[in-house]
Design a protein around this motif. Structure first.
Motif, PDB file in Angstrom:
ATOM      1  N   GLY A 100       0.810  -1.208   0.000  1.00 12.33           N
ATOM      2  CA  GLY A 100       0.000   0.000   0.000  1.00 12.33           C
ATOM      3  C   GLY A 100       0.845   1.260   0.000  1.00 12.33           C
ATOM      4  O   GLY A 100       0.592   2.202  -0.750  1.00 12.33           O
ATOM      5  N   TRP A 101       1.890   1.252   0.830  1.00  8.71           N
ATOM      6  CA  TRP A 101       2.758   2.427   0.906  1.00  8.71           C
ATOM      7  C   TRP A 101       3.610   2.555  -0.354  1.00  8.71           C
ATOM      8  O   TRP A 101       3.879   3.666  -0.823  1.00  8.71           O
ATOM      9  CB  TRP A 101       3.635   2.356   2.144  1.00  8.71           C
ATOM     10  CG  TRP A 101       4.398   3.631   2.371  1.00  8.71           C
ATOM     11  CD1 TRP A 101       5.740   3.817   2.319  1.00  8.71           C
ATOM     12  CD2 TRP A 101       3.834   4.910   2.677  1.00  8.71           C
ATOM     13  NE1 TRP A 101       6.055   5.132   2.568  1.00  8.71           N
ATOM     14  CE2 TRP A 101       4.904   5.833   2.793  1.00  8.71           C
ATOM     15  CE3 TRP A 101       2.527   5.376   2.857  1.00  8.71           C
ATOM     16  CZ2 TRP A 101       4.709   7.177   3.082  1.00  8.71           C
ATOM     17  CZ3 TRP A 101       2.323   6.717   3.139  1.00  8.71           C
ATOM     18  CH2 TRP A 101       3.402   7.594   3.245  1.00  8.71           C
ATOM     19  N   ALA A 102       4.003   1.430  -0.934  1.00  8.56           N
ATOM     20  CA  ALA A 102       4.805   1.462  -2.157  1.00  8.56           C
ATOM     21  C   ALA A 102       4.023   2.050  -3.325  1.00  8.56           C
ATOM     22  O   ALA A 102       4.626   2.499  -4.307  1.00  8.56           O
ATOM     23  CB  ALA A 102       5.289   0.062  -2.510  1.00  8.56           C
ATOM     24  N   GLY A 103       2.706   2.056  -3.223  1.00  8.66           N
ATOM     25  CA  GLY A 103       1.878   2.603  -4.290  1.00  8.66           C
ATOM     26  C   GLY A 103       1.602   4.086  -4.171  1.00  8.66           C
ATOM     27  O   GLY A 103       0.921   4.664  -5.030  1.00  8.66           O
ATOM     28  N   SER A 110      14.844   3.908  -1.994  1.00  9.86           N
ATOM     29  CA  SER A 110      15.988   4.625  -1.429  1.00  9.86           C
ATOM     30  C   SER A 110      15.554   5.682  -0.416  1.00  9.86           C
ATOM     31  O   SER A 110      16.355   6.124   0.404  1.00  9.86           O
ATOM     32  CB  SER A 110      16.806   5.289  -2.551  1.00  9.86           C
ATOM     33  OG  SER A 110      15.989   6.190  -3.283  1.00  9.86           O
ATOM     34  N   GLY A 111      14.272   6.075  -0.456  1.00  7.25           N
ATOM     35  CA  GLY A 111      13.791   7.083   0.482  1.00  7.25           C
ATOM     36  C   GLY A 111      13.259   6.511   1.781  1.00  7.25           C
ATOM     37  O   GLY A 111      12.833   7.263   2.660  1.00  7.25           O
ATOM     38  N   LEU A 112      13.300   5.194   1.921  1.00  9.63           N
ATOM     39  CA  LEU A 112      12.780   4.571   3.138  1.00  9.63           C
ATOM     40  C   LEU A 112      13.702   4.854   4.323  1.00  9.63           C
ATOM     41  O   LEU A 112      14.924   4.828   4.190  1.00  9.63           O
ATOM     42  CB  LEU A 112      12.668   3.059   2.957  1.00  9.63           C
ATOM     43  CG  LEU A 112      11.559   2.550   2.035  1.00  9.63           C
ATOM     44  CD1 LEU A 112      11.682   1.044   1.861  1.00  9.63           C
ATOM     45  CD2 LEU A 112      10.192   2.904   2.587  1.00  9.63           C
ATOM     46  N   THR A 113      13.093   5.087   5.463  1.00  6.86           N
ATOM     47  CA  THR A 113      13.886   5.217   6.677  1.00  6.86           C
ATOM     48  C   THR A 113      14.419   3.851   7.069  1.00  6.86           C
ATOM     49  O   THR A 113      13.931   2.811   6.605  1.00  6.86           O
ATOM     50  CB  THR A 113      13.037   5.774   7.828  1.00  6.86           C
ATOM     51  OG1 THR A 113      11.964   4.842   8.100  1.00  6.86           O
ATOM     52  CG2 THR A 113      12.449   7.140   7.474  1.00  6.86           C
ATOM     53  N   LYS A 223      19.515  -5.013   3.776  1.00  6.30           N
ATOM     54  CA  LYS A 223      19.574  -3.637   3.312  1.00  6.30           C
ATOM     55  C   LYS A 223      19.105  -3.602   1.864  1.00  6.30           C
ATOM     56  O   LYS A 223      19.398  -4.505   1.088  1.00  6.30           O
ATOM     57  CB  LYS A 223      20.991  -3.077   3.431  1.00  6.30           C
ATOM     58  CG  LYS A 223      21.424  -2.804   4.869  1.00  6.30           C
ATOM     59  CD  LYS A 223      22.732  -2.036   4.890  1.00  6.30           C
ATOM     60  CE  LYS A 223      23.129  -1.727   6.311  1.00  6.30           C
ATOM     61  NZ  LYS A 223      22.206  -0.806   6.957  1.00  6.30           N
ATOM     62  N   LEU A 224      18.365  -2.566   1.511  1.00  9.02           N
ATOM     63  CA  LEU A 224      17.846  -2.448   0.165  1.00  9.02           C
ATOM     64  C   LEU A 224      18.826  -1.711  -0.731  1.00  9.02           C
ATOM     65  O   LEU A 224      19.552  -0.829  -0.290  1.00  9.02           O
ATOM     66  CB  LEU A 224      16.515  -1.679   0.184  1.00  9.02           C
ATOM     67  CG  LEU A 224      15.401  -2.338   1.003  1.00  9.02           C
ATOM     68  CD1 LEU A 224      14.220  -1.395   1.090  1.00  9.02           C
ATOM     69  CD2 LEU A 224      14.983  -3.634   0.353  1.00  9.02           C
ATOM     70  N   GLU A 225      18.817  -2.097  -1.995  1.00  9.27           N
ATOM     71  CA  GLU A 225      19.635  -1.366  -2.944  1.00  9.27           C
ATOM     72  C   GLU A 225      19.009   0.015  -3.157  1.00  9.27           C
ATOM     73  O   GLU A 225      17.809   0.166  -3.149  1.00  9.27           O
ATOM     74  CB  GLU A 225      19.662  -2.106  -4.299  1.00  9.27           C
ATOM     75  CG  GLU A 225      20.057  -3.569  -4.191  1.00  9.27           C
ATOM     76  CD  GLU A 225      18.850  -4.469  -4.038  1.00  9.27           C
ATOM     77  OE1 GLU A 225      17.808  -3.975  -3.581  1.00  9.27           O
ATOM     78  OE2 GLU A 225      18.975  -5.663  -4.368  1.00  9.27           O
ATOM     79  N   THR A 226      19.824   1.024  -3.335  1.00  7.85           N
ATOM     80  CA  THR A 226      19.305   2.353  -3.618  1.00  7.85           C
ATOM     81  C   THR A 226      18.918   2.436  -5.085  1.00  7.85           C
ATOM     82  O   THR A 226      19.461   1.739  -5.927  1.00  7.85           O
ATOM     83  CB  THR A 226      20.342   3.425  -3.305  1.00  7.85           C
ATOM     84  OG1 THR A 226      21.513   3.165  -4.086  1.00  7.85           O
ATOM     85  CG2 THR A 226      20.701   3.418  -1.832  1.00  7.85           C
ATOM     86  N   GLU A 227      17.950   3.300  -5.360  1.00  5.38           N
ATOM     87  CA  GLU A 227      17.489   3.460  -6.738  1.00  5.38           C
ATOM     88  C   GLU A 227      17.916   4.815  -7.266  1.00  5.38           C
ATOM     89  O   GLU A 227      17.970   5.767  -6.529  1.00  5.38           O
ATOM     90  CB  GLU A 227      15.966   3.352  -6.798  1.00  5.38           C
ATOM     91  CG  GLU A 227      15.488   1.935  -6.466  1.00  5.38           C
ATOM     92  CD  GLU A 227      13.984   1.817  -6.634  1.00  5.38           C
ATOM     93  OE1 GLU A 227      13.292   2.845  -6.552  1.00  5.38           O
ATOM     94  OE2 GLU A 227      13.504   0.713  -6.854  1.00  5.38           O
TER      95      GLU A 227
END
Length: 227
Positions: A100-103, A110-113, A223-227
């Motif tokens: 839901g938030w991703a939409g 990359s903007g996620l805390t 950890k997520l890759e940055t976009e």
């Protein structure tokens, strides 16, 4: 293959019957603790047999549940029986919250805390984002603040789940939430009933619900890759 399909159908029928005609089975113990010892449905349920059937109306009246069961919508019948288990629901709410938030407009991984990035695995975030790009989930609460952690995402996911249930089988969410601890359930449910959604959107949420129950489960932080 047909035997497996028949077993799955029978398992789902059993889940549906339990949810609608014996909702106390599978309910979190906190709901029983919330009821007084003198609640008549508790005494009848303990006796079993015909007394258990008599307790149904009293139980529904106590928790303000609708008495009549709607037919199980095809979208709901596509879910595996495991998707309805109490142990699965927190993970489902979290994943639906992520999708839901991703939409939301302007979302980027990359903007996620840091707390949000670690609320789910990299695989879960990538899958949630793919679902959101195909079709955003139901609209969020208009005044909803950006989520700060997993609990906030679960609040969003609870709204998505409630919207889908009410669109496809009115009254289902009231029963399904009994499988969550009553305090947690109340905290993850919107203060006001969320806006009604169309059936097509509800089906998309159910697809995400199904996806949440089939993704690999991991406790490792990624950890997520940055976009």
């Amino acid at each position: 293959m047909m035997t497996t399909a028949r077993c799955d159908s029978e398992a789902l029928d059993a889940v549906w019957r339990t949810l609608w005609f014996a909702p106390w089975r599978g309910a979190d113990p906190s709901w029983r603790e919330q009821a007084t010892d003198g609640a008549p449905w508790i005494a009848l349920e303990r006796q079993g047999g015909a007394s258990e059937h008599l307790s149904y109306r009293l139980f529904c009246l106590h928790y303000d549940l609708p008495l009549l069961a709607p037919p199980a919508a095809p979208a709901l019948r596509s879910l595996p029986a495991a998707a309805w288990q109490a142990a699965q629901l927190p993970a489902v709410q979290l994943f639906l919250g992520m999708a839901g938030w991703a939409g939301t407009p302007g979302f980027t991984r990359s903007g996620l805390t840091e707390p949000l990035a670690h609320a789910g695995s990299a695989l879960e975030w990538r899958t949630a984002l793919r679902l959101a790009r195909v079709r955003p989930l139901a609209p969020l609460e208009p005044d909803l603040a950006p989520p700060a952690d997993a609990a906030a995402l679960m609040h969003i996911g609870g709204q998505q789940l409630q919207q889908a249930c009410e669109a496809l089988a009115p009254g289902l969410w009231q029963r399904l939430r009994l499988r969550l601890p009553c305090g947690v359930s109340a905290g993850q449910t919107p203060r006001a009933a969320p806006a009604a959604i169309d059936v097509a959107t509800a089906r998309h949420i159910v697809r995400a619900w199904h996806c949440a129950t089939t993704l690999p489960v991991t406790v490792e932080e990624h950890k997520l890759e940055t976009e």
